[in-house]
Write a protein that holds these residues in place. Structure first.
Motif, PDB file in Angstrom:
ATOM      1  N   VAL A  80       0.851  -1.189   0.000  1.00 36.52           N
ATOM      2  CA  VAL A  80       0.000   0.000   0.000  1.00 36.52           C
ATOM      3  C   VAL A  80       0.889   1.241   0.000  1.00 36.52           C
ATOM      4  O   VAL A  80       1.717   1.423   0.882  1.00 36.52           O
ATOM      5  N   VAL A  81       0.724   2.067  -1.033  1.00 40.14           N
ATOM      6  CA  VAL A  81       1.551   3.268  -1.156  1.00 40.14           C
ATOM      7  C   VAL A  81       0.894   4.396  -0.367  1.00 40.14           C
ATOM      8  O   VAL A  81      -0.313   4.608  -0.482  1.00 40.14           O
ATOM      9  N   PRO A  82       1.658   5.130   0.443  1.00 37.21           N
ATOM     10  CA  PRO A  82       1.063   6.231   1.204  1.00 37.21           C
ATOM     11  C   PRO A  82       0.450   7.270   0.255  1.00 37.21           C
ATOM     12  O   PRO A  82       1.013   7.535  -0.806  1.00 37.21           O
ATOM     13  N   PRO A  83      -0.700   7.844   0.636  1.00 34.92           N
ATOM     14  CA  PRO A  83      -1.374   8.810  -0.243  1.00 34.92           C
ATOM     15  C   PRO A  83      -0.466   9.952  -0.680  1.00 34.92           C
ATOM     16  O   PRO A  83      -0.481  10.364  -1.844  1.00 34.92           O
ATOM     17  N   ARG A  84       0.362  10.445   0.219  1.00 34.89           N
ATOM     18  CA  ARG A  84       1.226  11.574  -0.139  1.00 34.89           C
ATOM     19  C   ARG A  84       2.128  11.218  -1.331  1.00 34.89           C
ATOM     20  O   ARG A  84       2.356  12.028  -2.218  1.00 34.89           O
ATOM     21  N   ALA A  85       2.617   9.974  -1.324  1.00 27.99           N
ATOM     22  CA  ALA A  85       3.486   9.541  -2.427  1.00 27.99           C
ATOM     23  C   ALA A  85       2.701   9.500  -3.735  1.00 27.99           C
ATOM     24  O   ALA A  85       3.221   9.884  -4.801  1.00 27.99           O
ATOM     25  N   LEU A  86       1.440   9.056  -3.685  1.00 31.40           N
ATOM     26  CA  LEU A  86       0.629   9.000  -4.913  1.00 31.40           C
ATOM     27  C   LEU A  86       0.377  10.407  -5.452  1.00 31.40           C
ATOM     28  O   LEU A  86       0.434  10.653  -6.657  1.00 31.40           O
ATOM     29  N   TRP A  87       0.116  11.346  -4.541  1.00 37.03           N
ATOM     30  CA  TRP A  87      -0.125  12.731  -4.969  1.00 37.03           C
ATOM     31  C   TRP A  87       1.144  13.314  -5.612  1.00 37.03           C
ATOM     32  O   TRP A  87       1.069  14.000  -6.611  1.00 37.03           O
ATOM     33  N   LEU A  88       2.287  12.998  -5.019  1.00 38.50           N
ATOM     34  CA  LEU A  88       3.544  13.523  -5.573  1.00 38.50           C
ATOM     35  C   LEU A  88       3.870  12.869  -6.917  1.00 38.50           C
ATOM     36  O   LEU A  88       4.386  13.515  -7.826  1.00 38.50           O
ATOM     37  N   ARG A  89       3.530  11.577  -7.062  1.00 39.55           N
ATOM     38  CA  ARG A  89       3.727  10.927  -8.359  1.00 39.55           C
ATOM     39  C   ARG A  89       2.883  11.635  -9.422  1.00 39.55           C
ATOM     40  O   ARG A  89       3.341  11.865 -10.552  1.00 39.55           O
ATOM     41  N   ALA A  90       1.654  11.945  -9.063  1.00 39.36           N
ATOM     42  CA  ALA A  90       0.769  12.614 -10.032  1.00 39.36           C
ATOM     43  C   ALA A  90       1.311  14.005 -10.376  1.00 39.36           C
ATOM     44  O   ALA A  90       1.255  14.436 -11.529  1.00 39.36           O
ATOM     45  N   LEU A  91       1.856  14.691  -9.372  1.00 43.49           N
ATOM     46  CA  LEU A  91       2.451  16.012  -9.629  1.00 43.49           C
ATOM     47  C   LEU A  91       3.603  15.873 -10.630  1.00 43.49           C
ATOM     48  O   LEU A  91       3.714  16.640 -11.599  1.00 43.49           O
ATOM     49  N   ALA A  92       4.437  14.860 -10.412  1.00 41.63           N
ATOM     50  CA  ALA A  92       5.570  14.623 -11.324  1.00 41.63           C
ATOM     51  C   ALA A  92       5.076  14.259 -12.717  1.00 41.63           C
ATOM     52  O   ALA A  92       5.620  14.709 -13.733  1.00 41.63           O
ATOM     53  N   ILE A 118      -7.430   6.281 -11.248  1.00 42.47           N
ATOM     54  CA  ILE A 118      -6.782   5.763 -10.050  1.00 42.47           C
ATOM     55  C   ILE A 118      -6.527   6.940  -9.116  1.00 42.47           C
ATOM     56  O   ILE A 118      -6.610   8.098  -9.534  1.00 42.47           O
ATOM     57  N   ALA A 119      -6.194   6.645  -7.851  1.00 44.95           N
ATOM     58  CA  ALA A 119      -5.847   7.722  -6.930  1.00 44.95           C
ATOM     59  C   ALA A 119      -4.543   8.359  -7.412  1.00 44.95           C
ATOM     60  O   ALA A 119      -3.644   7.639  -7.840  1.00 44.95           O
ATOM     61  N   PRO A 120      -4.407   9.672  -7.397  1.00 40.69           N
ATOM     62  CA  PRO A 120      -5.378  10.649  -6.907  1.00 40.69           C
ATOM     63  C   PRO A 120      -6.319  11.190  -7.993  1.00 40.69           C
ATOM     64  O   PRO A 120      -7.107  12.091  -7.700  1.00 40.69           O
ATOM     65  N   TYR A 121      -6.267  10.636  -9.208  1.00 40.51           N
ATOM     66  CA  TYR A 121      -7.078  11.217 -10.284  1.00 40.51           C
ATOM     67  C   TYR A 121      -8.574  11.015 -10.042  1.00 40.51           C
ATOM     68  O   TYR A 121      -9.398  11.707 -10.637  1.00 40.51           O
ATOM     69  N   ASP A 122      -8.907  10.063  -9.162  1.00 36.74           N
ATOM     70  CA  ASP A 122     -10.331   9.859  -8.880  1.00 36.74           C
ATOM     71  C   ASP A 122     -10.936  11.054  -8.152  1.00 36.74           C
ATOM     72  O   ASP A 122     -12.141  11.167  -8.025  1.00 36.74           O
TER      73      ASP A 122
END
Lengths: 176, 521
Positions: B247-259, B393-397
């Motif tokens: 399970v990837v922490p939400p903050r990491a998913l948000w930063l991936r999306a930013l990148a 997918i998160a965070p695009y949902d």
């Protein structure tokens, strides 16, 4: 048209000074290239299996910040017009012949710069059925620039250093 | 997993298939030879799309060769698997239903030595660097095998008629561009036919993956296509995380999306400048390359590198975002927004540019649908396809991403889509920063069960990037296949150029800007 001119004026000149190289100020070197060659240093870039990362940073060299042409160095379309062959990628076997033909077409003294970790030693791809494992496996290499991808100032510095080598090689050729 | 024997109707194939770990809804269906085609027919009828086709040598496990096809369906990603037993090396071609299968089937033959029953038997990835009978993905063949080149001819399809001649371009092109060969058949300046030949940058990636550990594979994935490294690395990590139930922490998913949105922005900025330049408007190139450099320097300062090759890591991201960027990044976006609006107005009102852009390289909606166009190219031909929305997918949902489409399908439409996607990417970045969760940026990846298979799929700036990953013993990679949307989109260019003049080719080509290395693998 008015919008375009306004924009150019408002942007102004954003070029940055050239990086220092080992023995002399780059700007000084530029004059010496000019004195020896009577023209710009011409580079033919060959992608020999790169992931396109190194190419993106080479594009950056032509942006107004790095302003490569302002330093008297330009990328040319034909290897016959080139002093220096700038090679990226681990040399995929599918590009080997094209690379060798480009090298043959470059006039003497043929300078070769291997750009990026893949060109330096094969990088993450190494040597395989599909890759030769670096430019030096295929061609004599004068200078290597590491990095994945190397930053534009590092590339610029290596090109300037290679150009200095070119000047010395030409001076030696003139002396004999 | 479901074994289909008696069910003749595959329209419900997705619902009936067994679940496959992935970052999106994903199912796996085992098929016989007949079912392999029937599934494809049912999906074609239901407007499903063939995404990727690949294979793997399972002879040591007693199964023979496995051939996989993945499809984008309304419900999610459907993976069909066909097992070729008892030395069988042929499988039914999907090319009749999905034309994009032609090159993927040729590539599969080059790598694994299993052939479809389609007509085109020319090599795609194999030129003449290794022997015809050497199939690198077969278990008995080693990665580090070297062969001397033995040149052999490659017959292009020729066009005959009075005044028809050929122009051969590449593999080395005039500018700083990746290598590929284009064979034009022309009358005067008009293009009658274009045939592409790619594969020049093939680096044996699929075989190389098999020598790496699961924990190291993302480094290779990020280096297969330099302009899409975030999308590739994320797709790989998504597959690995699904495989190992990490399970990837939400903050990491948000930063991936930013990148990922920064990557989209950087590529669009670069291409908008290059498109201006290819139409003789050098100011466009200098202005946009300056804006792109500003963004790359910002990447360096905020995310640790100009090009984010190492940013996405299994279980999270490489580095955290300093709190000061919560205000500094939006300031940059707002500045860039103003600059983009000005440049858009200049591009829109420049008669010379519009003259070159409009009506050049038209890709009709019907052709785009028939050929299975993906991503940006599809959206500029009125096909609203964007996995950030379709399989959010998160965070695009939580982002309510707007799909940008244009109807005309010409260079002008692809330019407008890029402008609007830049604006939308910045809006997404703003929202990502506003909602950025606190907490860890990394969680330790868990153990992946040996033999397990998973997929990961991410909408990169060109379109969907897919990774299929199977774990081997001791956390090694058993097999890994990476798919770039350029497989689908390169053939589009052969149609978009028809009837145009040769000097417009660089412009039309750049408006798609497809991957060479990403496709060649």
């Amino acid at each position: 048209m008015f919008d375009v001119l306004t924009r150019i004026l408002r942007t102004g000149i954003c070029s940055e000074p050239l990086p220092r190289i080992e023995t002399e100020q780059a700007a000084n070197l530029q004059q010496r290239i000019w004195a020896v060659l009577g023209r710009a240093l011409c580079i033919r870039q060959v992608d020999a299996g790169s992931c396109n990362g190194c190419e993106l940073e080479l594009h950056a060299l032509n942006n107004p910040y790095y302003n490569l042409e302002g330093a008297g160095i330009k990328f040319v379309a034909s290897p016959r017009h080139a002093d220096l062959l700038l090679v990226t990628g681990p040399v995929s076997v599918n590009m080997e012949e094209a690379l060798l033909r480009a090298y043959e077409a470059v006039p003497h003294p043929k300078l070769v710069v291997a750009l990026g970790d893949c060109a330096a030693c094969g990088g993450i791809f190494g040597e395989s059925y599909a890759t030769r494992g670096g430019v030096s496996r295929v061609l004599p290499v004068d200078r290597v620039v590491n990095g994945c991808p190397p930053a534009p100032p590092d590339i610029l510095r290596a090109i300037l250093e290679a150009a200095q080598g070119k000047r010395q090689a030409l001076a030696a050729a003139t002396a004999t | 997993m479901a074994e289909f024997n008696a069910t003749p109707d595959f329209s419900g194939a997705f619902a009936n298939a067994g679940a496959l770990p992935s970052n999106v809804p994903c199912r796996l269906i085992e098929t016989s030879r007949e079912q392999w085609l029937r599934v494809a027919e049912a999906l074609r009828a239901a407007e499903g799309m063939l995404l990727a086709l690949w294979g793997h040598d399972e002879r040591d496990g007693g199964q023979g060769f496995l051939v996989y096809a993945s499809y984008l369906t309304a419900q999610g990603l459907l993976v069909a698997r066909l097992c070729l037993r008892n030395g069988d090396e042929r499988f039914p071609s999907l090319a009749r239903l999905f034309p994009c299968a032609v090159r993927m089937e040729r590539a599969l033959h080059d790598l694994l030595g299993v052939a479809s029953d389609q007509d085109d038997e020319r090599g795609w990835l194999r030129h003449f660097g290794w022997p015809r009978e050497f199939f690198p993905l077969r278990g008995e063949n080693r990665l580090q095998t070297s062969f001397p080149p033995t040149p052999e001819p490659y017959p292009f399809v020729s066009v005959e008629g009075e005044g028809v001649h050929e122009i051969a371009v590449g593999p080395i092109h005039a500018g700083i561009i990746e290598p590929g060969h284009f064979r034009f058949s022309v009358v005067g300046e008009k293009v009658l036919r274009l045939e592409e030949r790619l594969g020049y940058t093939h680096k044996g990636a699929a075989k190389r993956f098999q020598t790496l550990s699961l924990a190291a594979g993302h480094r290779l994935a990020a280096r297969l296509c330099g302009d899409s490294s975030v999308a590739y690395a994320w797709a790989y990590c998504a597959a690995l995380e699904a495989l190992s139930a990490t399970v990837v922490p939400p903050r990491a998913l948000w930063l991936r999306a930013l990148a990922l949105e920064h990557e989209r922005l950087a590529n669009h900025l670069g291409d908008l400048g290059a498109l201006g330049n290819d139409a003789g408007f050098a100011v466009g190139l200098t202005q946009f390359s300056r804006l792109k450099e500003d963004l790359l320097r910002l990447n360096q300062a905020a995310l640790g590198a100009r090009y984010l090759f190492n940013f996405v890591q299994p279980g999270g991201v490489e580095c955290d975002l300093d709190p000061k960027w919560a205000t500094d990044l939006p300031r940059f976006y707002s500045h860039l927004d103003t600059e983009l609006e000005q440049m858009r107005s200049i591009y829109d009102e420049h008669a010379g540019l519009q003259d070159r852009f409009r009506g050049a390289g038209v890709l009709s909606t019907a052709t785009a649908r028939r050929l299975g166009a993906l991503g940006l190219a599809a959206r500029a031909s009125a096909i609203p396809l964007d996995l950030r929305v379709d399989y959010a997918i998160a965070p695009y949902d939580r982002m309510r991403t707007k799909i940008v489409t244009q109807d005309a399908g010409d260079v002008a439409a692809r330019v407008v889509v890029r402008f609007q996607e830049c604006l939308e990417a910045m809006r997404l970045c703003q929202r990502l920063l506003e909602q950025l969760p606190s907490g860890d940026i990394h969680s330790a990846p868990r153990v992946a069960p040996s033999g397990a298979l998973a997929t990961g799929i991410i909408e990169g700036w060109r379109g969907p990037v897919m990774v299929a990953l199977q774990a081997g013993p001791s956390q090694s990679i058993r097999h890994c296949h990476v798919h770039d949307p350029s497989w689908q989109n390169w053939p589009l260019l052969e149609y978009a150029i028809l009837g145009n003049i040769v000097p417009d080719f660089p412009l039309i080509n750049k408006s798609f800007n497809l991957a060479y290395s990403g496709q060649d693998g």
